[in-house]
Design a protein around this motif. Structure first.
Motif, PDB file in Angstrom:
ATOM      1  N   MET A   1     -29.782  27.806 -23.541  1.00  0.00           N
ATOM      2  CA  MET A   1     -28.671  28.289 -22.794  1.00  0.00           C
ATOM      3  C   MET A   1     -27.610  28.967 -23.766  1.00  0.00           C
ATOM      4  N   ASN A   2     -27.280  29.980 -23.347  1.00  0.00           N
ATOM      5  CA  ASN A   2     -26.440  30.749 -24.033  1.00  0.00           C
ATOM      6  C   ASN A   2     -24.834  30.337 -23.885  1.00  0.00           C
ATOM      7  N   GLU A   3     -24.408  29.649 -24.957  1.00  0.00           N
ATOM      8  CA  GLU A   3     -23.187  28.969 -24.972  1.00  0.00           C
ATOM      9  C   GLU A   3     -21.998  30.164 -25.299  1.00  0.00           C
ATOM     10  N   SER A   4     -20.850  29.776 -24.632  1.00  0.00           N
ATOM     11  CA  SER A   4     -19.710  30.830 -24.933  1.00  0.00           C
ATOM     12  C   SER A   4     -19.209  30.799 -26.297  1.00  0.00           C
ATOM     13  N   ALA A   5     -18.495  31.674 -26.944  1.00  0.00           N
ATOM     14  CA  ALA A   5     -18.232  31.337 -28.370  1.00  0.00           C
ATOM     15  C   ALA A   5     -17.312  30.462 -28.422  1.00  0.00           C
ATOM     16  N   ALA A   6     -16.179  30.355 -27.340  1.00  0.00           N
ATOM     17  CA  ALA A   6     -15.231  29.195 -27.568  1.00  0.00           C
ATOM     18  C   ALA A   6     -16.136  27.957 -27.771  1.00  0.00           C
ATOM     19  N   LEU A   7     -17.175  27.579 -26.979  1.00  0.00           N
ATOM     20  CA  LEU A   7     -17.873  26.271 -27.258  1.00  0.00           C
ATOM     21  C   LEU A   7     -18.604  26.205 -28.442  1.00  0.00           C
ATOM     22  N   THR A   8     -18.999  27.216 -28.982  1.00  0.00           N
ATOM     23  CA  THR A   8     -19.815  27.158 -30.125  1.00  0.00           C
ATOM     24  C   THR A   8     -18.774  26.952 -31.391  1.00  0.00           C
ATOM     25  N   LEU A   9     -17.422  27.651 -31.230  1.00  0.00           N
ATOM     26  CA  LEU A   9     -16.642  27.205 -32.248  1.00  0.00           C
ATOM     27  C   LEU A   9     -16.120  25.917 -32.116  1.00  0.00           C
ATOM     28  N   ALA A  10     -15.860  25.334 -31.180  1.00  0.00           N
ATOM     29  CA  ALA A  10     -15.498  23.951 -30.800  1.00  0.00           C
ATOM     30  C   ALA A  10     -16.300  22.947 -31.445  1.00  0.00           C
ATOM     31  N   LYS A  11     -17.704  23.045 -31.211  1.00  0.00           N
ATOM     32  CA  LYS A  11     -18.819  22.206 -31.492  1.00  0.00           C
ATOM     33  C   LYS A  11     -18.783  22.258 -33.133  1.00  0.00           C
TER      34      LYS A  11
END
Length: 496
Positions: free
Chosen positions: A1-11
């Motif tokens: 699944m393609n995550e949003s950039a915001a979620l990738t940064l948060a993780k």
């Protein structure tokens, strides 16, 4: 699944702060604030950037190198808590909506990532609260006592849809009013203001209307927690959501309390969610956060009552703007609630009990009256009236009163996610919310009379732990992006 950039940064930022470094690859296009945050993460943990993200980070690096040059006041903001005076001089224009530019947003994203990595401690949180609050508090007095509940954020958090109609239904009996504050989405969570925007004609009240509201006429109002209330907080709130710099207790406390100080009420319940789907993960962390907010409130003459609530998965059985509105409408309409719905109703009654206690009313009388309002349909009618108070279209309200589901979801495209195999189902709640809020309820360009997000959402047909058979319907997605989003939603379901 393609995550949003915001979620990738948060993780990524949470991993390095928690001592479990991860090295995701960020390649999607970035906003200026995201590029500043990604640069700080690249410096701190070697975040890998590629394609369009790499170009954005390279451009951010030139801005940061010049702005945070050694010997400048800006440089003293990195790696340590700055003095309030220096922060005011340097950072005030980063969080001024009137001065926003690519350069200011890069700087804001860079500083927020750095602050998140080191953590905002108590004294700095106190200073940051006052920075975000800006001008002196609004001291408008109502003709009756005022109460509101404000959440710390959680996936599919629905009390801001459920509690106001109940409070309106009981306002004449208990002589109270509620200036509810609603904000847009934060990171992967859905904001109440976004959800309310799917109601045709609905307009959230501006704080400029406060001098004309006595709390008796239209006793419950949704007020926008936006740039008119706290300009600096509205700016930082948006950038924190973009950059994944949300779940720091100091940043959260300063943001939340700046709003409560700017628009006080006689009693404010701070609904602190904790667990794997909340920004605060443990009960001790949530308790410490509540103490911090109570202390900030006390030092500013505001009564804050911190209440802890567990958030282990989705709250309720849906996530997304339109589907959450329907879920709450059906609960208030007296439909037989499932276990998740019963929990939401019990939570709302608990808040009413606390309000009554704090306002020296009879808590049992208040909660019994609320149960009667739900059973009789009075609470549902109060929801319709509350929406009418906010300008909702009469034609829509008549249709909604007849059949909420048809009025909200009837004209939306839909797609069904089915089980690819048999076994035990587990949902990834954060991934569900990311699909709902970043693919289905995409932001639109708001203008008068036009909704803020695209309509739609996700309804779960099978809960966590259910035994499913191949081909069973697991969830329904509503909205223009339903056909595309159903593929991404499959990545949120594990069957083992």
């Amino acid at each position: 699944m393609n995550e949003s950039a915001a979620l990738t940064l948060a993780k990524a930022i949470a991993a390095v702060r928690n001592g479990t470094p991860a090295n995701p690859v960020l390649s999607s296009p970035l906003t200026p604030a995201q590029s500043g945050s990604a640069l700080r993460l690249k410096q701190a943990l070697g975040l890998s950037v590629a394609a369009e993200a790499a170009l954005a980070v390279e451009q951010a690096e030139a801005v940061v190198r010049e702005l945070f040059e050694d010997g400048t006041e800006a440089a003293t903001l990195i790696g340590q808590a700055p003095s309030p005076q220096v922060f005011e001089r340097v950072a005030s224009h980063w969080f001024d909506p009137q001065e926003s530019s690519d350069e200011t947003e890069i700087a804001a994203g860079y500083w927020l990532a750095d602050a998140f990595l080191r953590g905002i401690e108590t004294e700095e949180a106190q200073h940051l609260t006052r920075f975000l609050a800006g001008a002196s508090p609004r001291t408008h007095r109502h003709a009756v006592v005022s109460a509101r509940r404000y959440p710390t954020g959680g996936i599919s958090e629905k009390q801001a849809l459920l509690l106001p109609p109940l409070m309106r239904a009981l306002a004449a009996d208990f002589h109270w009013c509620s200036p509810f504050l609603v904000a847009p989405r934060l990171a992967h969570t859905g904001g109440t203001r976004d959800k309310l925007s799917v109601i045709p004609g609905f307009e959230v009240s501006s704080v400029s209307e406060l001098p004309h509201w006595d709390g008796r006429d239209k006793p419950v109002r949704y007020f926008a927690a936006d740039a008119q209330l706290c300009p600096r907080d509205a700016m930082m709130y948006r950038i924190r959501g973009e950059t994944g710099t949300v779940a720091d207790t100091g940043l959260m406390a300063a943001s939340i309390m700046s709003k409560q100080i700017t628009l006080p009420a006689d009693v404010i319940i701070l609904d602190i969610l904790h667990g794997p789907t909340a920004f605060l993960h443990t009960a001790p962390e949530a308790a410490a956060f509540g103490t911090l907010c109570e202390d900030i409130g006390r030092s500013n003459g505001i009564t804050i009552v911190a209440q802890l609530r567990q958030s282990a998965s989705l709250l309720g059985r849906s996530v997304g703007a339109s589907t959450e509105v329907v879920e709450i409408a059906e609960l208030l309409r007296g439909g037989a609630p499932d276990e998740a719905g019963q929990l939401e109703l019990s939570t709302a009654l608990g808040f009413l009990h606390t309000f009554a206690h704090q306002l020296k009313l009879d808590p049992n009388a208040v909660t019994q009256r609320a149960k009667q309002a739900i059973a009789s349909g009075e609470a549902f009618q109060a929801m319709v009236t509350l929406w009418a108070d906010h300008g909702a279209e009469n034609t829509f309200l008549r249709a909604f009163a007849r059949d909420p589901r048809q009025a909200i979801l009837g004209d939306l495209p839909q797609a069904t996610l089915r089980a690819e195999r048999s076994g035990n189902l587990t949902w990834d709640a954060i991934a569900l919310a990311d699909v709902a809020n970043n693919q289905v309820n995409v932001r639109l360009e708001p203008s008068p009379g036009v909704r803020v997000v695209a309509g739609g959402g996700i309804e779960l047909l099978c809960r966590d732990g259910a035994q499913v058979q191949q081909g069973d319907a697991l969830a329904v997605i509503y909205g223009q992006a339903a056909g595309v989003a159903v593929g991404a939603l499959g990545g949120a379901a594990t069957i083992g």
